[in-house]
Write an enzyme that holds these catalytic residues in place. Structure first.
Site, mmCIF file in Angstrom:
data_model
loop_
_atom_site.group_PDB
_atom_site.id
_atom_site.type_symbol
_atom_site.label_atom_id
_atom_site.label_comp_id
_atom_site.label_asym_id
_atom_site.label_seq_id
_atom_site.Cartn_x
_atom_site.Cartn_y
_atom_site.Cartn_z
ATOM 1 C CG ASP B 199 -20.581 -23.262 -68.537
ATOM 2 O OD1 ASP B 199 -19.517 -23.073 -69.167
ATOM 3 O OD2 ASP B 199 -20.646 -23.242 -67.290
ATOM 4 C CD GLN B 202 -13.912 -27.253 -67.055
ATOM 5 O OE1 GLN B 202 -12.933 -27.763 -67.609
ATOM 6 N NE2 GLN B 202 -13.788 -26.478 -65.989
ATOM 7 C CE LYS B 225 -13.059 -22.537 -66.203
ATOM 8 N NZ LYS B 225 -12.594 -22.733 -64.839
ATOM 9 C CB CYS B 366 -17.791 -22.839 -58.398
ATOM 10 S SG CYS B 366 -16.512 -21.736 -57.839
#
Ligand SMILES: Cc1ncc(COP(=O)(O)O)c(C=O)c1O
Lengths: 165, 408
Positions: B199, B202, B225, B366
């Site tokens: 993932d 970020q 993002k 989350c």
């Protein structure tokens, strides 16, 4: 633009710092209901003990922000010792102040006192300290914080009225 | 070259606005970043001069729109070090990218008893798709735990990986900021015969990203993002994996032929792009990665690391009672700082900070399992991007004093 002083009134902070009716009640005779605010993770457990048609005792545990905690504390003092009709009327009045207008509370069908529930039959109640929460309306995301304990109370009352007609 | 935040701030029009009469201090980029003029203009120029549906028309503007859309794919592919544009599938966001893996690869490769390893610090988007598969198929989920310092506990890595078919892990925690040792985990996972899903939500906006150096088999990112628009993300996977996977959603675009008795899917990546794709968003995302590339990801990282170090120091100096979650060494973390202050609820902290124009997030981000691990219901979180500077950190630190006065 609304300022913090509209939200964090002194009486609210007082109930937040010194919450009333904090704790648990033995089940039974009390009934416990837990409510969640999935947005922020706040959680509240409400213990409700009825004596016939009257809110005999109410206690609360859980965690949350100043608005949810103070609202819960004020709610507990507002309904403790009151009749169910008065408690329901207080809930309606509080939700109206929060700009939440519901035609009818869920579960009201079998409660004859709620069915006819419009203005004429409404028991007279005063919100008292709860008026301090009026400022929350100007901060729409916080309304859910203020109503968490009230929705939990509604669930508990509905449950109790469905099991003991 | 070092970043000049004064110049960078000028590229982000929203930072000119006032909130409650104060300068907007935006510290919620981990949730969604702001957009530079270059992105906003690329998208409006596309709509003003070029828009048509892609991969269909033969007329000039349809061809131009298709070219721009596919150029966006190439920009993203270059940005993350992909070998080929066919390995980059556009999705709605990283959540959809992970769901694509769970639905397409997962449902054709995982059966009852198969093991998927996740971590205790995953975002719900890398938990729920696998929990759903567990409920549906009875796969087994194992979790790499988080240490008290906010790092992944890898002490039993080989044991946990034993027999696993997939490891899903976030490159950077959206709560703790922790930069995870993806390469190390990927090497161990591959040795155990497992695929690796990273993932990158970020990571991609903040550090140089090279999917091959990471050792990933699947990698997801999300446009909004990383200075790009909402409504677009991407899944990267090695071409042979994508080739072998069945389509995810069905419809237009993703087919080569449709008959009344069946269909033949399109080639990758279009096989996974059912329906009209986010075209203007691809143009915007392309402008965003160009913008980040022009600054240089190493410079972005240096800037954000310095800012994080400054914030960690000033916050702790001024508020010794502040609990900061995650590693305290800025070189181990991205520009994300989650904290709790005395008994003040994060909701109240965030509300008070807003009064000073300071935007921080309050809640569980989350990541409810991680909140439970940290023993809190919620945290307040400040997060940085290229456009933040020391003055933004100072504004945060000063604004916290109001919370102290009101609640503590
Ligand atoms: C680590 C991580 N994964 C996944 C997501 C989900 O991103 P999106 O909502 O764009 O799909 C986020 C952001 O919310 C995140 O920080």
């Amino acid at each position: 633009m609304p300022g913090l002083e509209d939200l964090y009134r002194e009486i609210i902070l007082d109930h937040y710092r010194n919450p009333r009716n904090r704790g648990e009640l033995p089940i039974p005779p009390a009934y416990a209901e837990t409510g969640f605010n999935p947005l922020c993770g706040d959680e509240i457990t409400l213990y409700l003990q009825l004596d016939g048609d009257c809110v005999d005792d109410i206690k609360l545990t859980g965690q949350g922000c100043s608005i949810s905690q103070s609202s819960a504390s004020m709610m507990s003092t507002a309904v403790k010792g009151k009749s169910l009709a008065e408690a329901r009327a207080t809930i309606r009045k509080f939700k109206a102040m929060m700009s939440i207008h519901e035609q009818r509370l869920d579960g009201a069908e079998d409660g004859s006192e709620d069915d006819s529930g419009d203005a004429e039959d409404e028991v007279e109640v005063s919100l008292g300290d709860l008026e301090a929460l009026q400022g929350v309306v100007k901060f729409p995301v916080r309304i859910k914080c203020a109503t968490l304990s009230w929705n939990t109370l509604v669930q508990a009352l509905d449950h109790l009225s469905s099991v003991q007609p | 070259m070092a970043i000049d935040p004064v110049l960078i701030k000028k590229d982000f029009p929203i930072l000119d606005r006032l909130v409650h009469g104060k300068r907007l201090v935006y510290l919620d980029s981990a949730s969604s970043s702001q957009k530079p003029t270059a992105v906003i203009e690329a998208m409006s120029q596309y709509y003003e001069t070029t828009h048509a549906n892609v991969h269909r028309g033969v007329y000039t503007i349809a061809e131009e729109a298709t070219r721009l859309f596919e150029a966006g794919r190439a920009s993203v592919a270059r940005f993350i070090g992909a070998s080929s544009t066919s390995e980059v599938v556009f999705t709605k966001n990283v959540t959809e990218a992970i769901n694509l893996v769970a639905y397409s690869w997962g449902r054709s490769n995982l059966n009852a008893g198969d093991v998927v390893v996740l971590t205790e610090m995953e975002h719900h988007s890398n938990l729920v798709p696998w929990l759903a598969l567990k409920a549906e198929r009875g796969i087994e989920l194992r979790y790499l735990p988080v240490t008290d310092d906010g790092l992944l506990d890898l002490s039993n890595l080989d044991e946990i990986l034993d027999g696993a078919k997939l490891v899903g892990v976030t490159a950077v925690s959206n709560v703790l900021g922790t930069i995870n040792p993806i390469r190390l985990i990927a090497d161990a996972a591959h040795a155990a015969g497992a695929m690796v899903l990273v993932d990158g939500a970020q990571l991609a906006p903040h550090l140089p990203t090279d999917v091959k150096a990471l050792g990933a088999d699947f990698f997801g990112l999300t446009g909004h993002k990383m200075l790009g628009p909402t409504g677009i993300g991407a899944l990267w996977a090695r071409a042979e994996l994508l080739d072998a996977m069945p389509p995810f959603l069905g419809g237009g675009e993703m087919i080569r032929d449709v008959r009344l008795d069946g269909f033949t899917p399109n080639d990758i990546p279009w096989k996974f792009e059912a329906g009209t794709p986010p075209i203007a968003e691809a143009v915007g995302l392309s402008a965003a990665v160009d913008y980040l590339t022009a600054i240089g990801l190493p410079a972005v990282r240096d800037h954000e690391r310095e800012l994080t170090a400054y914030a960690l120091t000033t916050l702790r100096d001024r508020y010794p009672d502040l609990v900061i979650h995650g590693p305290l060494d800025a070189s181990l973390r991205g520009g994300v700082i989650s904290f709790n202050y005395k008994d003040v609820h994060p909701h109240d902290l965030s509300q008070v900070l807003d009064e000073s124009g300071v935007c921080v997030r309050a809640g569980h981000h989350c990541a409810k399992p991680l909140m439970r691990r940290l023993g809190v219901g919620a945290t307040a979180r400040a997060s940085f991007s290229v456009y933040n500077d020391g003055a933004d950190v100072d504004a945060l630190v000063d604004a916290l004093a109001t919370a102290d006065r009101l609640f503590a």
